[in-house]
Design a protein around this motif. Sequence first.
Motif, PDB file in Angstrom:
ATOM      1  N   LEU A  18      54.462  85.542  25.368  1.00 27.66           N
ATOM      2  CA  LEU A  18      53.953  84.219  24.973  1.00 27.66           C
ATOM      3  C   LEU A  18      54.499  83.089  25.614  1.00 27.66           C
ATOM      4  CD1 LEU A  18      54.140  84.508  20.936  1.00 27.66           C
ATOM      5  CD2 LEU A  18      51.938  84.522  22.443  1.00 27.66           C
ATOM      6  N   ARG A  19      55.782  83.260  26.092  1.00 25.86           N
ATOM      7  CA  ARG A  19      56.231  81.939  27.081  1.00 25.86           C
ATOM      8  C   ARG A  19      55.602  81.718  28.073  1.00 25.86           C
ATOM      9  NH1 ARG A  19      59.582  81.006  30.952  1.00 25.86           N
ATOM     10  NH2 ARG A  19      59.961  83.152  31.323  1.00 25.86           N
ATOM     11  N   ILE A  20      55.409  83.200  28.866  1.00 25.78           N
ATOM     12  CA  ILE A  20      54.921  83.287  30.098  1.00 25.78           C
ATOM     13  C   ILE A  20      53.147  82.730  30.277  1.00 25.78           C
ATOM     14  CG2 ILE A  20      54.211  85.118  31.799  1.00 25.78           C
ATOM     15  CD1 ILE A  20      56.844  86.406  31.069  1.00 25.78           C
ATOM     16  N   THR A  21      52.631  83.451  29.065  1.00 25.83           N
ATOM     17  CA  THR A  21      51.387  83.035  28.770  1.00 25.83           C
ATOM     18  C   THR A  21      51.141  81.354  28.780  1.00 25.83           C
ATOM     19  OG1 THR A  21      50.685  85.128  27.778  1.00 25.83           O
ATOM     20  CG2 THR A  21      49.156  83.356  27.326  1.00 25.83           C
ATOM     21  N   ALA A  22      52.002  80.812  27.835  1.00 22.23           N
ATOM     22  CA  ALA A  22      51.885  79.383  27.741  1.00 22.23           C
ATOM     23  C   ALA A  22      52.130  78.752  29.314  1.00 22.23           C
ATOM     24  CB  ALA A  22      52.873  79.073  26.744  1.00 22.23           C
ATOM     25  N   ASN A  23      52.995  79.349  30.014  1.00 21.09           N
ATOM     26  CA  ASN A  23      53.448  78.861  31.125  1.00 21.09           C
ATOM     27  C   ASN A  23      52.279  78.796  32.088  1.00 21.09           C
ATOM     28  OD1 ASN A  23      55.820  77.886  30.616  1.00 21.09           O
ATOM     29  ND2 ASN A  23      57.002  79.585  31.652  1.00 21.09           N
ATOM     30  N   ILE A  24      51.514  79.987  32.134  1.00 23.50           N
ATOM     31  CA  ILE A  24      50.346  80.250  33.386  1.00 23.50           C
ATOM     32  C   ILE A  24      49.171  79.381  32.865  1.00 23.50           C
ATOM     33  CG2 ILE A  24      48.588  82.033  33.800  1.00 23.50           C
ATOM     34  CD1 ILE A  24      50.923  84.231  33.724  1.00 23.50           C
ATOM     35  N   HIS A  25      48.993  79.189  31.680  1.00 18.74           N
ATOM     36  CA  HIS A  25      47.816  78.483  31.009  1.00 18.74           C
ATOM     37  C   HIS A  25      48.134  76.998  30.909  1.00 18.74           C
ATOM     38  CE1 HIS A  25      45.367  81.940  30.997  1.00 18.74           C
ATOM     39  NE2 HIS A  25      46.292  82.516  30.711  1.00 18.74           N
ATOM     40  N   GLY A  26      49.448  76.338  31.156  1.00 18.46           N
ATOM     41  CA  GLY A  26      49.657  75.113  30.626  1.00 18.46           C
ATOM     42  C   GLY A  26      49.303  74.870  29.057  1.00 18.46           C
ATOM     43  N   SER A  27      49.506  75.755  28.352  1.00 20.48           N
ATOM     44  CA  SER A  27      49.132  75.668  26.957  1.00 20.48           C
ATOM     45  C   SER A  27      49.779  74.618  25.939  1.00 20.48           C
ATOM     46  CB  SER A  27      49.123  76.885  26.091  1.00 20.48           C
ATOM     47  OG  SER A  27      48.322  77.839  26.749  1.00 20.48           O
ATOM     48  N   ARG A  28      51.071  74.457  26.438  1.00 17.29           N
ATOM     49  CA  ARG A  28      51.915  73.346  25.655  1.00 17.29           C
ATOM     50  C   ARG A  28      51.820  72.091  25.937  1.00 17.29           C
ATOM     51  NH1 ARG A  28      55.629  76.317  27.700  1.00 17.29           N
ATOM     52  NH2 ARG A  28      56.369  78.225  27.002  1.00 17.29           N
ATOM     53  N   LYS A  29      51.016  71.798  27.137  1.00 12.87           N
ATOM     54  CA  LYS A  29      50.679  70.291  27.413  1.00 12.87           C
ATOM     55  C   LYS A  29      49.269  70.272  27.288  1.00 12.87           C
ATOM     56  CE  LYS A  29      53.850  70.086  31.504  1.00 12.87           C
ATOM     57  NZ  LYS A  29      53.856  69.915  32.980  1.00 12.87           N
ATOM     58  N   LYS A  30      48.453  70.910  27.346  1.00 11.61           N
ATOM     59  CA  LYS A  30      46.981  70.458  26.843  1.00 11.61           C
ATOM     60  C   LYS A  30      46.517  70.728  25.442  1.00 11.61           C
ATOM     61  CE  LYS A  30      44.921  74.398  29.172  1.00 11.61           C
ATOM     62  NZ  LYS A  30      44.059  74.930  30.121  1.00 11.61           N
ATOM     63  N   LYS A  31      46.839  71.943  25.215  1.00 12.68           N
ATOM     64  CA  LYS A  31      46.275  72.259  23.697  1.00 12.68           C
ATOM     65  C   LYS A  31      44.975  71.909  23.373  1.00 12.68           C
ATOM     66  CE  LYS A  31      50.719  71.583  21.857  1.00 12.68           C
ATOM     67  NZ  LYS A  31      51.726  70.800  20.947  1.00 12.68           N
ATOM     68  N   GLU A  32      44.034  72.269  24.672  1.00 13.33           N
ATOM     69  CA  GLU A  32      42.427  71.955  24.478  1.00 13.33           C
ATOM     70  C   GLU A  32      41.832  72.941  23.544  1.00 13.33           C
ATOM     71  OE1 GLU A  32      41.614  71.412  28.468  1.00 13.33           O
ATOM     72  OE2 GLU A  32      42.325  69.323  28.458  1.00 13.33           O
TER      73      GLU A  32
END
Length: 61
Positions: A18-32
Amino acid sequence: MEEITIYKFQLEVIKEALRITANIHGSRKKKETCHDRMVVQAEKYAENALKGEKDIRVPYI
């Protein structure tokens, strides 16, 4: 709610994925997208479970 048991190393691998996925997609910053929000939420659930705080609800932000 039904409770299941898994090994700690399994939960650590899930959290890392999940950490790697969040990093690849920038999920923590954008949450779009739903994907961003679900990955961030799932990562926090895994983190809480590893700290022994499995009953804490994590908001879907």
